[in-house]
Design a protein around this motif. Sequence first.
Motif, PDB file in Angstrom:
ATOM      1  N   THR A   3       3.970  10.135  -1.758  1.00  0.00           N
ATOM      2  CA  THR A   3       4.459   8.945  -1.161  1.00  0.00           C
ATOM      3  C   THR A   3       3.120   8.216  -1.025  1.00  0.00           C
ATOM      4  O   THR A   3       2.029   8.821  -0.484  1.00  0.00           O
ATOM      5  N   THR A   5       1.270   5.345   1.491  1.00  0.00           N
ATOM      6  CA  THR A   5       1.437   4.586   2.797  1.00  0.00           C
ATOM      7  C   THR A   5       0.400   3.379   2.890  1.00  0.00           C
ATOM      8  O   THR A   5      -0.650   3.304   2.213  1.00  0.00           O
ATOM      9  N   ASP A  61       8.187  -1.377   4.653  1.00  0.00           N
ATOM     10  CA  ASP A  61       7.780  -0.635   3.597  1.00  0.00           C
ATOM     11  C   ASP A  61       7.728  -0.995   2.319  1.00  0.00           C
ATOM     12  O   ASP A  61       7.228  -0.245   1.266  1.00  0.00           O
ATOM     13  N   ALA A  64       4.379  -0.679   0.420  1.00  0.00           N
ATOM     14  CA  ALA A  64       3.952   0.557  -0.077  1.00  0.00           C
ATOM     15  C   ALA A  64       4.912   1.115  -1.299  1.00  0.00           C
ATOM     16  O   ALA A  64       4.500   1.692  -2.249  1.00  0.00           O
ATOM     17  N   ALA A  65       6.120   0.591  -1.390  1.00  0.00           N
ATOM     18  CA  ALA A  65       7.102   0.715  -2.676  1.00  0.00           C
ATOM     19  C   ALA A  65       6.511  -0.018  -3.738  1.00  0.00           C
ATOM     20  O   ALA A  65       6.451   0.718  -4.817  1.00  0.00           O
TER      21      ALA A  65
END
Length: 77
Positions: A3, A5, A61, A64-65
């Motif tokens: 992931t 961030t 988000d 970040a994606a």
Amino acid sequence: MSTVTVDIAPLAETGAPAPVFLTVEEAARCLRVGRTTCFALIRAGELESLMVGGLRRVPADAPAAYLARRRAEQRAA
């Protein structure tokens, strides 16, 4: 898959909840690119955005994606 961030803490006021949406300018700052580049990413469909009323907004988000997809693409190449 890890992931990624993106720190949006400086964008929120101290004590306020984290933003749900970013302006295009805030998203550009998160990605460390210019406003024009950020709009180009949106037009190309690479960075998610939507209209809220008459305003273009980027989900908090989404930067970040975008970064996670780019990193995965580079690893695959």
